[in-house]
Enzyme design. Structure first.
Site, PDB file in Angstrom:
ATOM      1  N   CYS A 127      11.081   0.406   1.133  1.00 24.36           N
ATOM      2  CA  CYS A 127       9.729   0.976   0.517  1.00 24.36           C
ATOM      3  C   CYS A 127       9.229   1.983   1.864  1.00 24.36           C
ATOM      4  O   CYS A 127       8.851   1.796   2.556  1.00 24.36           O
ATOM      5  CB  CYS A 127       8.681  -0.256   1.100  1.00 24.36           C
ATOM      6  SG  CYS A 127       7.606  -0.085   0.569  1.00 24.36           S
ATOM      7  N   CYS A 146       5.579   1.829   2.878  1.00 17.63           N
ATOM      8  CA  CYS A 146       5.226   0.678   4.114  1.00 17.63           C
ATOM      9  C   CYS A 146       6.228  -0.631   3.945  1.00 17.63           C
ATOM     10  O   CYS A 146       7.303  -0.182   5.044  1.00 17.63           O
ATOM     11  CB  CYS A 146       4.015   0.100   3.725  1.00 17.63           C
ATOM     12  SG  CYS A 146       3.790  -0.577   1.830  1.00 17.63           S
ATOM     13  N   SER A 147       5.678  -1.661   3.996  1.00 17.72           N
ATOM     14  CA  SER A 147       7.044  -2.441   3.698  1.00 17.72           C
ATOM     15  C   SER A 147       7.016  -3.314   2.834  1.00 17.72           C
ATOM     16  O   SER A 147       7.527  -4.666   2.732  1.00 17.72           O
ATOM     17  CB  SER A 147       6.978  -2.880   5.256  1.00 17.72           C
ATOM     18  OG  SER A 147       5.741  -3.442   5.137  1.00 17.72           O
ATOM     19  N   CYS A 148       6.969  -3.209   1.447  1.00 18.57           N
ATOM     20  CA  CYS A 148       6.855  -3.658   0.437  1.00 18.57           C
ATOM     21  C   CYS A 148       8.473  -4.772  -0.021  1.00 18.57           C
ATOM     22  O   CYS A 148       9.211  -3.836  -0.098  1.00 18.57           O
ATOM     23  CB  CYS A 148       6.475  -3.152  -1.205  1.00 18.57           C
ATOM     24  SG  CYS A 148       4.501  -2.248  -1.515  1.00 18.57           S
TER      25      CYS A 148
HETATM   26 FE    FE Z   1       5.759  -1.061   0.794  1.00 21.53          FE
END
Ligand code: FE
Length: 205
Positions: free
Chosen positions: A106, A109-111
């Site tokens: 991602c 961000c951190s999906c």
């Molecule tokens: Fe994300």
């Protein structure tokens, strides 16, 4: 480091302190139920993890009809096994082949697909991984100990809030006749992100 004074919030690292302050504020305003927060944390810390994704992959390896469904509509196929919920509303399964290796990141961000993999590892959320997985995936994979043939194409999938990916690694050789349950033990979290492959039978866990 020894502490000889009472603990205050100021002892917390800044992010933990901010989260704690935010939670206090939300609970104080009656916007969230602290028991609900505890339940969510408990769920994703202990009950939901890569073992879910591993059972999806192992079933795909042993059940061609399910594999087809997973390829066409991963959200529904995964939900049929009981893995649903936050951060997994829209799933796509990407299948490794002899020619193509899939890698998930991602960049924003951190999906991450929580229902099948649990919470993301720290490195997945780190800025270097997020930037370099796209720019130099082969070098990143090498750092994870995975060196692919130069002829293997690497496809990088950038997760979003709308779509999360599950890599279906190739079934290891030497596993003919294995049950799905036994096969699931070979499917690591890294294999389902694409920074690794499924383990070979007999290799150390
Ligand atoms: Fe994300």
């Amino acid at each position: 480091m020894p502490h000889d004074h009472p603990h205050h919030d100021t002892d917390l690292d800044p992010m933990t302190a901010r989260v704690k302050a935010l939670e206090t504020l939300l609970v104080g305003k009656g916007l969230v139920d602290p028991a609900a927060i505890d339940a969510i944390v408990e769920t994703y810390a202990h009950r939901v993890g890569p073992q879910n994704g591993a059972s999806v992959v192992a079933r795909a390896w042993t059940d061609p009809e399910f594999a087809g469904w997973l390829a066409r509509d991963a959200t529904a196929a995964i939900a049929s096994m009981g893995f649903t919920g936050r951060q997994g509303e829209h799933m796509q399964a990407v299948f490794n082949t002899d020619d193509t290796h899939n890698l998930v990141v991602c960049t924003l961000c951190s999906c991450y697909p929580w229902p099948v993999l649990g919470l993301p590892p720290v490195w997945y959320k780190s800025p270097p991984y997020r930037a370099r997985a796209v720019r130099e995936p082969r070098a990143v994979l090498a750092e994870f100990g995975l060196t692919l043939p130069a002829t293997t194409r690497i496809r990088v999938w950038d997760s979003t809030a709308e779509l999360r990916y599950l890599v279906v690694p190739q079934r290891p050789a030497g596993t003919a006749g294995w049950s799905a349950e036994r096969l699931a033990g070979l499917v690591t979290r890294e294999a389902m992100i694409g920074t690794g492959l499924a383990r070979s039978p007999g290799s150390a866990p």
